[in-house]
Design an enzyme around this catalytic site. Structure first.
Site, PDB file in Angstrom:
ATOM      1  N   ALA A  73       0.811  -1.223   0.000  1.00 48.16           N
ATOM      2  CA  ALA A  73       0.000   0.000   0.000  1.00 48.16           C
ATOM      3  C   ALA A  73       0.841   1.267   0.000  1.00 48.16           C
ATOM      4  O   ALA A  73       0.331   2.349  -0.309  1.00 48.16           O
ATOM      5  CB  ALA A  73      -0.939  -0.001   1.202  1.00 48.16           C
ATOM      6  N   ARG A  74       2.110   1.158   0.323  1.00 51.60           N
ATOM      7  CA  ARG A  74       2.976   2.337   0.340  1.00 51.60           C
ATOM      8  C   ARG A  74       3.376   2.781  -1.062  1.00 51.60           C
ATOM      9  O   ARG A  74       3.921   3.873  -1.231  1.00 51.60           O
ATOM     10  CB  ARG A  74       4.232   2.047   1.166  1.00 51.60           C
ATOM     11  CG  ARG A  74       3.943   1.870   2.647  1.00 51.60           C
ATOM     12  CD  ARG A  74       5.174   1.432   3.407  1.00 51.60           C
ATOM     13  NE  ARG A  74       4.846   1.200   4.815  1.00 51.60           N
ATOM     14  CZ  ARG A  74       5.659   0.597   5.667  1.00 51.60           C
ATOM     15  NH1 ARG A  74       6.839   0.164   5.256  1.00 51.60           N
ATOM     16  NH2 ARG A  74       5.303   0.423   6.929  1.00 51.60           N
ATOM     17  N   ASN A 159       0.866   0.327 -13.400  1.00 51.54           N
ATOM     18  CA  ASN A 159       1.481   0.557 -14.708  1.00 51.54           C
ATOM     19  C   ASN A 159       2.943   0.131 -14.684  1.00 51.54           C
ATOM     20  O   ASN A 159       3.532  -0.093 -13.621  1.00 51.54           O
ATOM     21  CB  ASN A 159       1.302   2.011 -15.167  1.00 51.54           C
ATOM     22  CG  ASN A 159       2.090   3.016 -14.349  1.00 51.54           C
ATOM     23  OD1 ASN A 159       3.313   2.909 -14.208  1.00 51.54           O
ATOM     24  ND2 ASN A 159       1.409   4.034 -13.824  1.00 51.54           N
ATOM     25  N   ARG A 170      11.694  -3.821  -4.062  1.00 50.20           N
ATOM     26  CA  ARG A 170      11.208  -4.940  -3.257  1.00 50.20           C
ATOM     27  C   ARG A 170      11.858  -6.288  -3.574  1.00 50.20           C
ATOM     28  O   ARG A 170      11.630  -7.261  -2.850  1.00 50.20           O
ATOM     29  CB  ARG A 170       9.693  -5.059  -3.410  1.00 50.20           C
ATOM     30  CG  ARG A 170       8.938  -3.807  -2.970  1.00 50.20           C
ATOM     31  CD  ARG A 170       9.271  -3.402  -1.555  1.00 50.20           C
ATOM     32  NE  ARG A 170       8.347  -2.365  -1.065  1.00 50.20           N
ATOM     33  CZ  ARG A 170       8.264  -1.973   0.186  1.00 50.20           C
ATOM     34  NH1 ARG A 170       9.066  -2.505   1.097  1.00 50.20           N
ATOM     35  NH2 ARG A 170       7.412  -1.021   0.554  1.00 50.20           N
TER      36      ARG A 170
END
Length: 207
Positions: A73-74, A159, A170
């Site tokens: 969510a960040r 996107n 990540r």
């Protein structure tokens, strides 16, 4: 964790958008090798990354923890639709007791980290939640005692530019182990002909 690619924009859309800048449509090949070279050259090598925003991907992500969801969510420029605890926590009401040490049973609802003490604490929290749900307490209130390891799922649209950023940050070994697995799983779920856009973003330092 399970990842399903539900939708992806054809490469020809991105190449058309890129060729709009130079009006070089006659040089295109409908998403073929010429267009792929253009997308890579302009979007990656020349860093005109806004051209990559014309490519969108929609993933169905199942079996990640709420802790991992917070990390997802960040990231900006994504559209997540998340499984609602308000409507779905009732799935626990008819379950039998969750017992300490029974990791196989608990793993139906929890993402286990492999640390026995932490995982047993999560099982205890899950059992506390199950007990609370037996009472006349609304799901909106009961969800406040959800363990962070509780499994959830979401449909995520992102996107290509944002996905590059996500994978770059990540897939690093410094990222939370679960979201690192997610970043690599998202890359693997991409169409083969799209992977060239993201290969340089993957960290190779994963142990």
């Amino acid at each position: 964790m399970q990842i399903t690619l539900l939708f992806h924009t054809p490469l020809s859309v991105c190449s058309h958008a890129t060729r709009t800048c130079w009006q070089s449509f006659e040089k295109g090949d409908c998403g073929g090798e010429k267009d792929k070279e253009l997308i890579d050259r302009v979007g990656n090598k020349f860093k005109h990354a806004s051209t990559l925003e014309h490519l969108n991907y929609t993933f169905y992500i199942q079996g990640i923890s709420r802790a991992c969801l917070q990390e997802v969510a960040r990231h900006r420029h994504t559209s997540p639709s998340v499984k609602s605890t308000r409507y779905t926590l009732k799935e626990l009401r008819n379950e039998a007791e969750f017992k300490i040490g029974d990791f196989e049973n608990a793993s139906r609802y929890l993402v286990l980290c492999g640390n026995e003490e932490v995982d047993n604490a999560s099982i205890k929290a899950l059992e506390n939640l199950r007990t609370i749900l037996q009472k006349s307490i609304s799901l909106d209130i009961a969800k406040y005692c959800l363990p962070e390891s509780y499994k959830t799922e979401l449909t995520l649209t992102i996107n290509a530019r944002s996905l590059q950023n996500f994978i770059s940050l990540r897939s690093s070994k410094s990222a939370l182990w679960e979201i690192r697995n997610l970043a690599n799983a998202l890359f693997e779920a991409l169409p083969q002909e799209h992977k060239f856009i993201f290969e340089h973003c993957l960290h190779k330092d994963i142990e």
